[in-house]
Scaffold this active site. Sequence first.
Site, mmCIF file in Angstrom:
data_model
loop_
_atom_site.group_PDB
_atom_site.id
_atom_site.type_symbol
_atom_site.label_atom_id
_atom_site.label_comp_id
_atom_site.label_asym_id
_atom_site.label_seq_id
_atom_site.Cartn_x
_atom_site.Cartn_y
_atom_site.Cartn_z
ATOM 1 N N ILE A 1 0.903 -1.132 0.004
ATOM 2 C CA ILE A 1 -0.111 0.005 -0.142
ATOM 3 C C ILE A 1 0.923 1.194 0.070
ATOM 4 O O ILE A 1 1.897 1.446 0.777
ATOM 5 C CB ILE A 1 -0.929 0.049 1.294
ATOM 6 N N ASP A 2 0.688 2.087 -0.847
ATOM 7 C CA ASP A 2 1.410 3.411 -0.975
ATOM 8 C C ASP A 2 1.054 4.353 0.214
ATOM 9 O O ASP A 2 -0.464 4.411 0.279
ATOM 10 C CB ASP A 2 1.026 3.942 -2.441
ATOM 11 N N LYS A 3 1.636 4.928 0.877
ATOM 12 C CA LYS A 3 1.230 5.440 2.086
ATOM 13 C C LYS A 3 0.149 6.752 1.739
ATOM 14 O O LYS A 3 -0.930 6.787 2.195
ATOM 15 C CB LYS A 3 2.597 6.125 2.880
ATOM 16 N N THR B 1 -3.449 6.969 0.643
ATOM 17 C CA THR B 1 -4.175 5.535 0.908
ATOM 18 C C THR B 1 -4.283 5.189 2.312
ATOM 19 O O THR B 1 -5.349 5.115 2.985
ATOM 20 C CB THR B 1 -3.470 4.247 0.218
ATOM 21 N N LEU C 1 4.488 1.355 1.516
ATOM 22 C CA LEU C 1 5.614 1.860 0.817
ATOM 23 C C LEU C 1 5.528 3.433 0.703
ATOM 24 O O LEU C 1 4.406 3.979 0.633
ATOM 25 C CB LEU C 1 5.725 1.394 -0.546
#
Length: 772
Positions: free
Chosen positions: A294-296, A299, A457
């Site tokens: 998961i992109d921080k 999200t 991430l």
Amino acid sequence: MEETHPGLSSERARDLLERTGPNTISEHEESIWSRLIKKFWAPVPWMLEITVVLEALLGRWIESLIILVVLVFNAALGITQELRAKSALQLLRGRLEISARIRRDGIWQLIPAAEVVPGDVAHVRVGDFVPADLLLFDGDVMIDQSALTGESSSVSRTPGQTVYSGSTVAGGEASGEVTATGVSSYFGRTAELVREAGTSGHLDCVVLHMVRMFIILDLFLAGTGTYWLAVGGASASEIISLAVVLLLASVPVALPAAFALSAALAAQSLADFGVLTSRLTAVQDASAMDILCIDKTGTITQNRLTVAEVTSRHPFQPDQVLSMAAEASDEATQDPIDIAIISAAKERGSPPVHVRQIFTPFDPATKRSSATVTSDAGVLSISKGAPQVIAAMANDSIDDELERLAASGSRVLAVAVTDPQGNWHQAGLVALEDPPRPDAANLIRELNDLGVRVVMLTGDNLLTAKAIASRVGIDGPSVRAAEISTQQSRLEFAVVAELLPEDKYHIVRHLQEMGHVVGMTGDGVNDAPALRQAELGVATAGATDVAKSAAGVVLTGTGLTPLARLVQESRREHQRSVTYALNVAIKKIQVPFLVTIGVFAWREFIFTPLLMALLLLGNDVASMSIMTDNVPFSKTPDTWNMQRFLAGSTLLALPQLAVSAAILWLARNIWPALSLSPLRTVTFLILVVGSQANIYLVRTPNHLWTSKPGSWLTITSAIDSAVAISLGVCGILMTAVSPSTAGAVIAAILTGTVLTDLVKVPIFRILAIHKT
């Protein structure tokens, strides 16, 4: 630029559009008849078609017609599901309609990319698809051509150079003249690769594996049975009839259509929860996913940055640092960091005090933005960006305040300015806070409970990443992206910080090489390669066109909460598919052996092609209601282990085969001492009722009476069994048997099912079939 490159007039553009055609790659649209014909050209249809021909040659027109009806039904069902999937794709493509900024009639307009023509003047910026081949005359851009060339590194393009249709703008903005469109563009043929590929999914492999196994079994039994009948003096008609029955018994007729129906129903259910699937295989892939990257920003966090704190170094004051940071920002970039800093400067009365001459937007490669300004002391340069980058520019150590600010979860930028001699000096730090989304911690907890490990991430430094991860419940090792690229061992991690855009793709590959099934969420241009590489690419709401095109699933609402629903529904779909496949596999083992036992034990052909054709309708087709069953989802990722699956099917088929053979022996030799013709009716009842009872046996790993089945499944089973019993008792299309005989057969089948259930529970537990 406006005088030198005024663009086309609307009238001239219309003329060119008629002459050159739309700016699209023509897509061959298969007719429904062409699609239907293809449904008859595959291993399963071939076997049925051979059977239809054999029955027709023998003059058995009813049997031939029934098999033909089954064949057409499955083809029509497959076409229906394809059309449903195509409708979903058309809806998605409609939402992904690409637009282009074009100068027409002396003004800039946003028009559909399909209407762009050669000679148009276009403007592109970060996140845009390049709508056509452009010869640049103004601006500098970084172009990502990975979708066309496979190269992960972006390339720089300046005035006088060409950028190609289908590439994306990774940095900067520029204007250019359209030189080619559609199929005439340099990458026109390459763009055709974007069309949906017909790759085989996991369930396709399952179907082929089962078909191969059953064909081998059929050939063995047909060979031995035919020889035994021939030795016993059977007629050619009887021998051919045996071959036809065994052929039909070994064909998993509705298996492909059932799997397609299951995935389509799951996709339809997910659409109600804001999950739009661009391909049905994405639902199946979600069931096996064990890691989700998961992109921080945007999200896990809200992507609503605010300035939390500003620190300064002597001789600067915090207000001066904030003012300089604002000068190295620009609202036109629509960068959340720039907007937050400019807003804070206005609110705190620290607006820019210098006259800006040049501004360079943030570049992911350099991790900073910069501006050249005019001050009383002369021309100065100001830069803001990653603290380690700014410290290196100033040939200085990183600010001592960084660790404290980062530990609070803030994203920290450093600000530097040059003196009149051009030497860089650090001015201070700006800490920005992007709080976690309210639903983030709950989602991560749900995914962890489902056996899906979440990996965060981020481009933030390691301290900031750790702080955010701890706030949302992500536990595990935290590493820098550079450590993964240099790590030769099988490195596990829960947080990856300080990554560059291209690192996301390599991280997904790293996890896949370790044997994981990887999901990836993203919304930006830089996420597209990773979304494409992951088994399950998920584009979040508000994602760029590039990200949506690369993903297999698009979330239509805000937040990531639907992801848990996606995993749950995909695992329910997997459980239904397992139930159907188990039922089919058991019957494809039981039926051929039961028919062959009759041949070897009594030299009698105890089943006819007509009864076998009716059995296809009563078993394979009617049993498709399994795909609507009420089933739980497993708490761990699901995968197809064919060795365990076939072992479980065989172990359950053997006791059922023994029960069926015992019923036939008793009915023939003890009570009611039936002749061959009514014995065939008893065989038909055994197989139809036994198949329906078998569904309830294999649909749960626990005892069959502990789980409530779905309504449609219950109704369909009742109707199917009632019709079969009515045909047998009334003597329709077969010799009639007495109600007492039919009742005894049913009672024996149900008793055998309950006894088999006692064996099933430990078998399923040991082989991990139907995990809960």
